[in-house]
Design a protein around this motif. Sequence first.
Motif, short mmCIF file in Angstrom:
data_model
loop_
_atom_site.label_atom_id
_atom_site.label_comp_id
_atom_site.label_asym_id
_atom_site.label_seq_id
_atom_site.Cartn_x
_atom_site.Cartn_y
_atom_site.Cartn_z
N LEU A 66 12.22 -0.44 -10.11
CA LEU A 66 11.86 0.94 -10.44
C LEU A 66 10.64 1.41 -9.66
O LEU A 66 10.61 2.52 -9.12
N ALA A 67 9.62 0.54 -9.60
CA ALA A 67 8.35 0.97 -9.03
C ALA A 67 8.43 1.39 -7.55
O ALA A 67 7.83 2.40 -7.18
N PRO A 68 9.17 0.65 -6.69
CA PRO A 68 9.20 1.09 -5.29
C PRO A 68 9.78 2.49 -5.12
O PRO A 68 9.42 3.19 -4.17
N GLY A 69 10.63 2.90 -6.04
CA GLY A 69 11.20 4.25 -5.96
C GLY A 69 10.18 5.31 -6.35
O GLY A 69 10.32 6.48 -5.99
N MET A 70 9.15 4.91 -7.10
CA MET A 70 8.11 5.85 -7.50
C MET A 70 7.02 5.93 -6.42
O MET A 70 6.48 7.00 -6.14
N ASP A 71 6.66 4.77 -5.87
CA ASP A 71 5.55 4.72 -4.93
C ASP A 71 5.69 3.47 -4.05
O ASP A 71 5.17 2.41 -4.38
N MET A 72 6.39 3.62 -2.95
CA MET A 72 6.68 2.47 -2.11
C MET A 72 5.41 1.86 -1.53
O MET A 72 5.27 0.65 -1.42
N ALA A 82 5.27 -2.05 -2.51
CA ALA A 82 6.17 -2.66 -1.52
C ALA A 82 6.28 -4.17 -1.69
O ALA A 82 7.27 -4.77 -1.27
N SER A 83 5.29 -4.81 -2.30
CA SER A 83 5.38 -6.27 -2.43
C SER A 83 6.31 -6.70 -3.57
O SER A 83 6.73 -7.85 -3.62
N LEU A 84 6.62 -5.78 -4.50
CA LEU A 84 7.37 -6.22 -5.69
C LEU A 84 8.80 -6.70 -5.40
O LEU A 84 9.23 -7.69 -5.99
N PRO A 85 9.54 -6.02 -4.50
CA PRO A 85 10.89 -6.56 -4.23
C PRO A 85 10.87 -7.97 -3.64
O PRO A 85 11.87 -8.68 -3.69
N PHE A 86 9.73 -8.38 -3.13
CA PHE A 86 9.63 -9.73 -2.56
C PHE A 86 9.13 -10.75 -3.58
O PHE A 86 9.07 -11.94 -3.29
N ALA A 87 8.77 -10.26 -4.77
CA ALA A 87 8.27 -11.16 -5.82
C ALA A 87 9.44 -11.73 -6.60
O ALA A 87 9.50 -11.66 -7.82
N SER A 88 10.40 -12.28 -5.87
CA SER A 88 11.62 -12.78 -6.50
C SER A 88 12.24 -13.83 -5.62
O SER A 88 12.24 -13.69 -4.40
N VAL A 147 14.58 -1.40 2.62
CA VAL A 147 13.88 -0.12 2.68
C VAL A 147 12.41 -0.34 3.05
O VAL A 147 11.84 0.36 3.90
N ALA A 148 11.80 -1.34 2.42
CA ALA A 148 10.38 -1.62 2.67
C ALA A 148 10.16 -1.93 4.15
O ALA A 148 9.20 -1.44 4.77
N ALA A 149 11.05 -2.73 4.71
CA ALA A 149 10.89 -3.10 6.13
C ALA A 149 11.12 -1.88 7.02
O ALA A 149 10.37 -1.63 7.97
#
Lengths: 242, 478, 212
Positions: B357-363, B367-373, B399-401
């Motif tokens: 959810l968070a990257p869609g609000m404020d990438m 941006a590090s959250l999708p990688f925290a997995s 998207v982050a990249a």
Amino acid sequence: MKVGLFAPCYIDQFYPQAAVATLELLERLGCDVAYPRGQTCCGQPMANAGCAAAAEAAHRHIAACFEEFDYVVGPSGSCVLHLREYVEGAPSARYYELCQFLVEVLQVERLDAAFPCRVGLHASCHGLRGLRLARASERQEPPFDYVACLLDMVDGVERVPLDRPDECCGFGGMFAVEEEAVSVRMGADRLADHLRQNVEVITGTDMSCLMHLEGLIRRRNLPLRVVHVAEILNGSGEARNA
Amino acid sequence: MHDPTHDLMDDGARLAAADRSARVRHADRAARFVADAGQTDWHDAVLWRIRGKRDAAAGRVEGWERLRALASEIKEHTLSRLDEYLAAFEEAATANGAQVHWAADADAHNRIVRDLLRARGVRRVVKSKSMLTEECGLNPYLEARGFKVVDTDLGERIVQLREEPPSHLVAPAIHVRKEEIAALFHEKLGTPADADDPRLLAAAMREDLRARFLAADAAITGVNFAVASTGALVLVTNEGNADLGAHLAPAHIACMGIEKLIPKPEHLGVFLRLLARSATGQPLSVYTSYFRRPAPGRELHVVLVDNGRSRRLAQPDFRAALKCIRCGACLNTCPVYRRSGGHSYGATPSGPIGAILAPGMDMKRYASLPFASSLCGSCSDVCPVKIDIHAQLHRWRQVAAREGYVSWPKRWGMRVAGWIVRSPRRYRLAGRLVRGWLRHAPRRLRYGPWNAWGRQRELPRAPDRSFGEWYAAERGKK
Amino acid sequence: MSRKRRHNALGRAERSAQNGSRAREAILEAVRRAGAPFAPLPSIVGATDMGTGEALTARFMASAQAASATVRIVEAGGVEAAVREAFPGAASVASASPAWGFEQADPAAEASALARLDVLVCPGAFGVAENGAVWLAESGMGSRVAPFLAQHLVLALDHSAIVPDMHAACDRLETFGEGYGAFVAGPSKTADIEQTLVIGAHGPRSLTVLLT
């Protein structure tokens, strides 16, 4: 049946014995196996890092390498899942993880191998939840487990149940270095579970998870070792004696 | 006539905005959490126990997986006709005597609530758990304007008194040990200094909050489900705090995201069977309240908030996240969340759902959250509405990249890797070099400070021959 | 708040109502423009078959007990006696229903008086076997807040009014005409301190279900 052997890059370079065991096992089970020498990497590391575009050429290359085969079989659930998602395209699955191929396609019912050891099975996540090699513990459906089923065909294997049957080991590709602290902690927790059950050998379908666990085992001098499941199913002598 | 606070952004909001502009480095925050091994053990074990309760509760429901599919399909349908359901809900709720307000973003939401409170001369507000108001930063907004806002869910109250955000969707204070709560309550509520019995602590809060419930001028609640056909709001709690607040105060303001709609009461049954079982392993929460009309002489306001939801609805890759019913099951099952704590995400909600959810609000910030997995996928398998959470994490990475939020060494590293593996010749050469280096380079070089892998792990032992070389030698003639 | 400030605030509320209707159109338009492809609404299948009669009652009792409720089977007309027996020391027992001989709960009672009420007895409309919940309609509560403020809550439920699961339960809400109602499954509780279960969070400290 014409089978292309897919040896993921890190197995090719660091764990060739897992690929040798896969090749020998498939041949003993009557497959006509060939290894296309031009294959490189499936492109998963780039895609997982967010750079799927950097892997496009790798995807095209690997598809070309395996064009002529009925089936492509590799000893890595994670890489096979990546090929299915990025390369396959067609609805009928042609890329197989080794154990899935043995159960679903060859329908193996017996194996001529022995491995007298207390074995802990590490259920690698991409095989488990991506390829559905077993029922994940959170899913409410009848239990099944391809890899356990195959291991139980090997003489002497004493398969040891774990407290957490399918918790992630924390490898996760780049995750292992980018989130080093959590990754190591996850690996240590996974090893502690195996140690609590007096496991001697940790096995699994994915050498990458085992590489991460092995790195911890060796640094901490733990009384454990890792062996790829192909070597156990093949009855590879080195696996028994290592 | 001019109200000086009307147009000015206050300090609290400015500070919050400044804090929001900083990048969250999940790995660093997680490393700090993991450094306390005892706390990590406890956090992991207690959340794993909830996951176990969830498994047991789900296992007792015949056709659990079918129920998940049903819930997912109902949400997908509702989202595909969301404009119609919103209009239908508004019409029914208005006919019931509720007042419906529309807020395009967090700021509009906060202003609407503020204006409602001011127009009624409200000073004291009691609030029950609402992830939406967390998302909008309502508490600091109202407090900066002189309102006394008291969170009434025990866990929410604990984190409010500690002046920190909730760390878990369902158990906001899961990161706090009872000894810390004892010290906090001793200071704030006057409980005996070393009294850390949870029953005693909860009883002290019961007394304190009962007085606040009775004295409140307005109640703010979240909404679990809004039923389009009847205009009813459904609220779920175990403590009874939402009802106490809403029934006692003259005005009830219910704040909800526009994705909370379901078509009819019959669909509620599907979600209620899934929600508590997924969240805590209870077959149903203690109170499931169905607010249809305001009580005589009372006011019921519903604030419908978009705040990025319509934008997400337009993103085929990410719209499924709008199906979320905020059960927290993905947090409990997540091996990374359990070992890094909710605050490591710097977002509310935290955990896997927060990370999509968070990257869609404020990438930029997240941006590090999708990688925290580790992309283990357990989140997607526990999700009661079948959100493809781990697949969305993977897509957010792309998207982050693409948007430049991945460090350049990594981007270039991946490009070089892609270039190497395009050619079998380059690949073999690189393999030989790496193996040679692993075999022959001095340990000091192999385990330099740059080597994050090697900090706590050995590198693999490289063999003399690759499989390809073995195959060429042994099988080449075949 | 001064009259002047209040006047300003009301003026702002009107202005924000105008802004609100613009926001409404903008949101609905954005949702329409999002273009989520149509997905059909599934019909609900999978209602639980738990048998009828005694099996259903037994399942309800087990579920309610698992939710920390006390469940008793009482004879018709035995509600008063059962309540006196369960709460021998209660100074105040009230009910909104004239069916029993308790003090009548006053819908207009001061909240502080309700908070001192020891026991509130309410008629439950129906029970749900899969989770032990009882549906309580506003008309049976006295006032909406009473079942949450009373120290102990007793719900009387006709044993023939038990439905198997939440599908059947929510089907009944389709025709529910009152302004408010609630499923109540057990006494209020919290596990927010180290996941330790504490009964009696903000609401009643106990829940007793009397099956008649």
